[in-house]
Design a protein around this motif. Structure first.
Motif, PDB file in Angstrom:
ATOM      1  N   PRO A  83       6.565   6.888 -10.843  1.00 16.34           N
ATOM      2  CA  PRO A  83       7.508   5.889  -9.994  1.00 16.34           C
ATOM      3  C   PRO A  83       7.795   7.126  -8.850  1.00 16.34           C
ATOM      4  O   PRO A  83       7.930   8.383  -9.169  1.00 16.34           O
ATOM      5  CB  PRO A  83       8.582   5.677 -10.709  1.00 16.34           C
ATOM      6  CG  PRO A  83       7.976   5.695 -12.134  1.00 16.34           C
ATOM      7  CD  PRO A  83       6.950   6.805 -12.114  1.00 16.34           C
ATOM      8  N   GLU A  84       8.205   6.600  -7.783  1.00 17.99           N
ATOM      9  CA  GLU A  84       9.044   7.481  -6.583  1.00 17.99           C
ATOM     10  C   GLU A  84      10.427   7.858  -7.121  1.00 17.99           C
ATOM     11  O   GLU A  84      11.202   7.116  -7.544  1.00 17.99           O
ATOM     12  CB  GLU A  84       9.129   6.680  -5.381  1.00 17.99           C
ATOM     13  CG  GLU A  84       9.631   7.375  -4.202  1.00 17.99           C
ATOM     14  CD  GLU A  84       9.636   6.834  -2.798  1.00 17.99           C
ATOM     15  OE1 GLU A  84       9.552   7.192  -1.813  1.00 17.99           O
ATOM     16  OE2 GLU A  84       9.474   5.484  -2.938  1.00 17.99           O
ATOM     17  N   PRO A  85      10.478   9.320  -7.134  1.00 21.74           N
ATOM     18  CA  PRO A  85      11.696   9.912  -7.715  1.00 21.74           C
ATOM     19  C   PRO A  85      13.209   9.406  -7.010  1.00 21.74           C
ATOM     20  O   PRO A  85      13.846   9.072  -7.678  1.00 21.74           O
ATOM     21  CB  PRO A  85      11.544  11.152  -7.764  1.00 21.74           C
ATOM     22  CG  PRO A  85      10.043  11.611  -7.360  1.00 21.74           C
ATOM     23  CD  PRO A  85       9.704  10.478  -7.057  1.00 21.74           C
ATOM     24  N   THR A  86      13.318   9.368  -5.811  1.00 20.68           N
ATOM     25  CA  THR A  86      14.186   8.858  -5.112  1.00 20.68           C
ATOM     26  C   THR A  86      14.058   7.767  -3.980  1.00 20.68           C
ATOM     27  O   THR A  86      14.298   7.878  -2.924  1.00 20.68           O
ATOM     28  CB  THR A  86      14.660  10.160  -4.242  1.00 20.68           C
ATOM     29  OG1 THR A  86      13.925  10.653  -3.680  1.00 20.68           O
ATOM     30  CG2 THR A  86      15.254  11.254  -5.234  1.00 20.68           C
ATOM     31  N   GLY A  87      13.202   6.974  -4.249  1.00 25.18           N
ATOM     32  CA  GLY A  87      12.836   5.890  -3.418  1.00 25.18           C
ATOM     33  C   GLY A  87      12.926   4.288  -4.030  1.00 25.18           C
ATOM     34  O   GLY A  87      13.270   4.134  -5.201  1.00 25.18           O
ATOM     35  N   GLU A 131       5.519   8.938  -2.840  1.00 27.74           N
ATOM     36  CA  GLU A 131       5.682   7.439  -3.763  1.00 27.74           C
ATOM     37  C   GLU A 131       4.745   7.222  -5.042  1.00 27.74           C
ATOM     38  O   GLU A 131       5.356   6.666  -5.903  1.00 27.74           O
ATOM     39  CB  GLU A 131       4.995   6.273  -2.749  1.00 27.74           C
ATOM     40  CG  GLU A 131       6.016   6.097  -1.411  1.00 27.74           C
ATOM     41  CD  GLU A 131       5.525   5.034  -0.684  1.00 27.74           C
ATOM     42  OE1 GLU A 131       6.086   4.803   0.277  1.00 27.74           O
ATOM     43  OE2 GLU A 131       4.418   4.551  -0.759  1.00 27.74           O
ATOM     44  N   THR A 132       3.638   8.039  -5.030  1.00 28.73           N
ATOM     45  CA  THR A 132       2.661   7.780  -6.219  1.00 28.73           C
ATOM     46  C   THR A 132       2.529   9.074  -7.186  1.00 28.73           C
ATOM     47  O   THR A 132       2.076   8.910  -8.226  1.00 28.73           O
ATOM     48  CB  THR A 132       1.535   7.271  -5.891  1.00 28.73           C
ATOM     49  OG1 THR A 132       0.490   8.370  -5.085  1.00 28.73           O
ATOM     50  CG2 THR A 132       1.515   5.971  -5.042  1.00 28.73           C
ATOM     51  N   GLY A 133       3.011  10.272  -6.871  1.00 24.08           N
ATOM     52  CA  GLY A 133       2.656  11.506  -7.456  1.00 24.08           C
ATOM     53  C   GLY A 133       1.215  11.831  -7.404  1.00 24.08           C
ATOM     54  O   GLY A 133       0.674  13.003  -8.169  1.00 24.08           O
ATOM     55  N   CYS A 134       0.314  11.136  -6.496  1.00 23.74           N
ATOM     56  CA  CYS A 134      -1.152  11.830  -6.460  1.00 23.74           C
ATOM     57  C   CYS A 134      -1.331  12.302  -5.219  1.00 23.74           C
ATOM     58  O   CYS A 134      -0.575  12.233  -4.027  1.00 23.74           O
ATOM     59  CB  CYS A 134      -1.849  10.367  -6.461  1.00 23.74           C
ATOM     60  SG  CYS A 134      -1.758   9.508  -8.012  1.00 23.74           S
ATOM     61  N   LEU A 151       0.963  -1.217   0.062  1.00 26.16           N
ATOM     62  CA  LEU A 151       0.049   0.080   0.126  1.00 26.16           C
ATOM     63  C   LEU A 151       0.897   1.386   0.001  1.00 26.16           C
ATOM     64  O   LEU A 151       1.945   1.432   0.417  1.00 26.16           O
ATOM     65  CB  LEU A 151      -0.891   0.136   1.249  1.00 26.16           C
ATOM     66  CG  LEU A 151      -2.089  -1.158   1.556  1.00 26.16           C
ATOM     67  CD1 LEU A 151      -2.424  -1.065   2.626  1.00 26.16           C
ATOM     68  CD2 LEU A 151      -3.037  -0.711   0.283  1.00 26.16           C
ATOM     69  N   PRO A 152       0.269   2.244  -0.613  1.00 29.91           N
ATOM     70  CA  PRO A 152       1.286   3.595  -0.494  1.00 29.91           C
ATOM     71  C   PRO A 152       1.306   3.916   0.821  1.00 29.91           C
ATOM     72  O   PRO A 152       0.080   3.810   1.795  1.00 29.91           O
ATOM     73  CB  PRO A 152       0.417   4.452  -1.450  1.00 29.91           C
ATOM     74  CG  PRO A 152      -0.605   3.743  -2.085  1.00 29.91           C
ATOM     75  CD  PRO A 152      -0.641   2.344  -1.477  1.00 29.91           C
ATOM     76  N   ALA A 189       1.345  12.322   7.732  1.00 28.07           N
ATOM     77  CA  ALA A 189       2.394  11.419   7.035  1.00 28.07           C
ATOM     78  C   ALA A 189       1.755  10.549   5.814  1.00 28.07           C
ATOM     79  O   ALA A 189       2.346  10.323   4.730  1.00 28.07           O
ATOM     80  CB  ALA A 189       2.851  10.404   8.076  1.00 28.07           C
ATOM     81  N   VAL A 190       0.616  10.122   5.966  1.00 25.21           N
ATOM     82  CA  VAL A 190       0.009   9.360   5.228  1.00 25.21           C
ATOM     83  C   VAL A 190      -0.296  10.272   3.705  1.00 25.21           C
ATOM     84  O   VAL A 190       0.069   9.602   2.566  1.00 25.21           O
ATOM     85  CB  VAL A 190      -1.367   8.667   5.388  1.00 25.21           C
ATOM     86  CG1 VAL A 190      -2.379   9.348   5.585  1.00 25.21           C
ATOM     87  CG2 VAL A 190      -1.540   7.382   4.487  1.00 25.21           C
ATOM     88  N   ILE A 191      -0.423  11.413   3.899  1.00 28.03           N
ATOM     89  CA  ILE A 191      -0.788  12.130   2.788  1.00 28.03           C
ATOM     90  C   ILE A 191       0.416  12.488   2.137  1.00 28.03           C
ATOM     91  O   ILE A 191       0.583  12.538   0.738  1.00 28.03           O
ATOM     92  CB  ILE A 191      -1.616  13.469   3.153  1.00 28.03           C
ATOM     93  CG1 ILE A 191      -3.034  13.395   3.713  1.00 28.03           C
ATOM     94  CG2 ILE A 191      -1.721  14.487   2.052  1.00 28.03           C
ATOM     95  CD1 ILE A 191      -3.590  14.351   4.449  1.00 28.03           C
ATOM     96  N   ARG A 192       1.501  12.794   2.619  1.00 23.09           N
ATOM     97  CA  ARG A 192       2.881  13.139   2.260  1.00 23.09           C
ATOM     98  C   ARG A 192       3.511  11.714   1.536  1.00 23.09           C
ATOM     99  O   ARG A 192       4.045  11.847   0.404  1.00 23.09           O
ATOM    100  CB  ARG A 192       3.852  13.365   3.613  1.00 23.09           C
ATOM    101  CG  ARG A 192       5.359  13.583   2.966  1.00 23.09           C
ATOM    102  CD  ARG A 192       6.216  13.865   4.133  1.00 23.09           C
ATOM    103  NE  ARG A 192       6.045  13.067   5.047  1.00 23.09           N
ATOM    104  CZ  ARG A 192       6.571  11.750   5.374  1.00 23.09           C
ATOM    105  NH1 ARG A 192       7.213  11.428   4.302  1.00 23.09           N
ATOM    106  NH2 ARG A 192       6.588  10.916   6.441  1.00 23.09           N
TER     107      ARG A 192
END
Length: 154
Positions: free
Chosen positions: A101-105, A54-57, A32-33, A46-49
């Motif tokens: 995709p996550e840019p740095t993860g 992670e998803t760009g959404c 899950l994101p 934290a969940v919003i961040r």
């Protein structure tokens, strides 16, 4: 024992759930994101961040689903040390952004997946916990342990 507090989003829309492909050690696993709650951070924030990172959404939290605590034995933990993960699960709605995709993860892609296809995926037990919480909506905010093995991993 290591410890981690994390917040996860359960985003279900039109019979599909938003999943993120994580490649932590070269092996692909769906999850899950969500992720680590930083020191001093509210799990709600934290969940919003984490969804955005992670998803760009853009996610809006709809409700608290529950809390899961699990201890991963040292032999099965990534770092080789017994580990406790406390996860706070939220139902969330995606209101904008574009999947990327996550840019740095560790997240290589995020996709909307038919709920009926989840059982055939190599996935984190967090997926099953989150889906169970979302489907049952237990008054206690707690579901029983999810056994790991086969396609279900820590």
């Amino acid at each position: 024992m290591s410890f981690r507090l994390a917040a996860y989003a359960v985003c279900i829309e039109n019979g599909r759930v938003l999943l993120a492909r994580c490649v932590p050690t070269g092996e692909s696993i769906w999850t899950l994101p969500g992720g680590r709650v930083e020191h001093g951070e509210d799990p709600f924030d934290a969940v919003i961040r984490e969804v955005a990172e992670e998803t760009g959404c853009i996610a809006v939290v709809d409700r608290l689903l529950g809390v899961d605590s699990r201890v991963i034995p040292a032999a099965e933990a990534r770092a080789g040390v017994e580990h406790q993960n406390v996860g706070v699960f939220y139902r969330a709605v995606i209101t904008g952004g574009r999947l990327r995709p996550e840019p740095t993860g560790e997240i290589t892609e995020s996709v909307w997946t038919d709920l009926s296809d989840v059982s055939g995926l190599r996935r984190s037990s967090l997926v099953d916990v989150g889906l169970s919480l979302a489907q049952v909506l237990p008054a206690t905010g707690h579901v029983g342990p999810v056994p790991v093995g086969g396609l279900i991993q820590h």
